[in-house]
Design an enzyme around this catalytic site. Structure first.
Site, PDB file in Angstrom:
ATOM      1  N   ASP A  34     -18.561 -10.459   9.213  1.00 29.93           N
ATOM      2  CA  ASP A  34     -17.860  -9.314   9.807  1.00 29.93           C
ATOM      3  C   ASP A  34     -18.223  -9.233  11.283  1.00 29.93           C
ATOM      4  OD1 ASP A  34     -16.851  -6.754  10.543  1.00 29.93           O
ATOM      5  OD2 ASP A  34     -16.936  -6.152   8.437  1.00 29.93           O
ATOM      6  N   THR A  88      -5.953  -5.429  -0.251  1.00 30.42           N
ATOM      7  CA  THR A  88      -4.545  -5.143  -0.536  1.00 30.42           C
ATOM      8  C   THR A  88      -3.742  -5.226   0.752  1.00 30.42           C
ATOM      9  OG1 THR A  88      -4.888  -2.756  -0.255  1.00 30.42           O
ATOM     10  CG2 THR A  88      -5.162  -3.654  -2.469  1.00 30.42           C
ATOM     11  N   SER A 110      -6.904  -9.149  -7.625  1.00 34.06           N
ATOM     12  CA  SER A 110      -6.544  -7.889  -8.270  1.00 34.06           C
ATOM     13  C   SER A 110      -6.336  -6.839  -7.201  1.00 34.06           C
ATOM     14  CB  SER A 110      -7.639  -7.428  -9.242  1.00 34.06           C
ATOM     15  OG  SER A 110      -7.311  -6.171  -9.812  1.00 34.06           O
ATOM     16  N   HIS A 143      -4.678   8.729  -1.592  1.00 36.13           N
ATOM     17  CA  HIS A 143      -5.829   8.057  -0.995  1.00 36.13           C
ATOM     18  C   HIS A 143      -6.271   8.788   0.266  1.00 36.13           C
ATOM     19  CE1 HIS A 143      -4.580   4.685  -3.597  1.00 36.13           C
ATOM     20  NE2 HIS A 143      -5.856   4.322  -3.523  1.00 36.13           N
ATOM     21  N   LYS A 147      -6.615   5.153   4.988  1.00 42.44           N
ATOM     22  CA  LYS A 147      -6.051   3.983   4.294  1.00 42.44           C
ATOM     23  C   LYS A 147      -4.820   3.495   5.053  1.00 42.44           C
ATOM     24  CE  LYS A 147      -4.521   2.256  -0.214  1.00 42.44           C
ATOM     25  NZ  LYS A 147      -5.448   1.105  -0.167  1.00 42.44           N
ATOM     26  N   GLY A 153      -1.641  -0.953  -2.973  1.00 37.20           N
ATOM     27  CA  GLY A 153      -1.405  -2.165  -3.757  1.00 37.20           C
ATOM     28  C   GLY A 153      -1.477  -1.892  -5.243  1.00 37.20           C
TER      29      GLY A 153
END
Length: 255
Positions: A34, A88, A110, A143, A147, A153
């Site tokens: 990162d 996502t 996922s 959310h 976000k 997603g």
């Protein structure tokens, strides 16, 4: 022991994931990637870019941004490392790239790493089979106010699961501000709410004549997603066959 490299360790999910990995006796966080992370905050190596990585991971877990796959997947392919994709907001081009790379890499993908949300999807599919012809179906997701992608997603995964049960006959309607007309029978309404610190709420409503059935999942902590990612990393550490694996595969393997 599964050695995990965390992509996106500087974000909120990255930090939560690090704690979960450290608290699991079967996993070991060996580094993070990162460019925005403050290295002084961590007791493990933090790399600004893929070119700096000098640790050997058994699995990579990605909780960064969609565009990171163009760094992650070539690196994983070169080093033969399975990847757990938890991000996502992928575009169609991104998804095509993931599918192409899955021909040479084991990838776990996922839209939501919570075991609970995947149970919700299973319940929603069963409800759609029984009620879909006679009930209107609406989906509401909520959310936190930072976000980026909308709808989530997870909401799209739920909607797609519903549509599959309806033989792909439904039309997704993202809000209704742009038209003034009656609801069509084949509509699936999808609505996004953003505000506060809401971790994640997904609610599916089956609205019929004189009755409403609601199936809902609420995450109260990001730890539920991190715990799912940890379970996925342990599962993927033994996978060598290229392909795309899902939470369904994980659940089946742990029965």
């Amino acid at each position: 022991m599964t050695n995990v490299l965390i992509w996106g360790i500087g974000g909120r999910m990255g930090k939560t994931l690090l704690n979960c990995l450290n608290n699991n006796q079967n996993t070991n966080a060996i580094g993070g990637v990162d460019k925005f992370a403050n290295k002084a905050e961590y007791s493990i190596p933090i790399f600004n870019s893929v070119s700096e990585i000098n640790v050997k991971a058994d699995v990579i877990i990605d909780f960064s941004r969609a565009e990171a796959i163009y760094d992650i997947l070539p690196y994983a392919k070169e080093n033969k490392i399975p990847v757990v994709l938890c991000t996502t907001g992928y575009s169609e081009l991104d998804l095509d790239y993931i599918n192409e790379m899955s021909k040479e890499l084991p990838l776990f993908k996922s839209s939501n790493m919570s075991i609970g949300i995947n149970l919700l999807i299973d319940l929603v599919k069963k409800a759609t089979t029984l009620l879909g012809e006679n009930f209107d179906i609406e989906l509401i997701e909520q959310h936190h106010n930072v976000k980026v992608d909308s709808p989530s997603g997870t909401a799209l995964s739920i909607a797609q699961a519903i549509n599959e049960e309806m033989n792909n006959t439904l039309e997704f309607k993202f809000g209704r501000h742009d038209n003034n007309e009656r609801r069509k029978k084949n509509e699936l309404g999808i609505h996004a709410v953003r505000g506060g610190t809401v971790v994640g709420r997904h609610e599916v409503l089956f609205l019929g004549n004189d009755e409403t059935i609601t199936i809902k999942h609420e995450a109260n902590s990001k730890a539920v997603f991190a715990e799912g990612a940890v379970k996925a990393s342990i599962y993927m550490s033994s996978i060598t066959t290229p392909g795309i694996y899902s939470m369904k595969d994980l659940i089946e393997a742990t029965k």
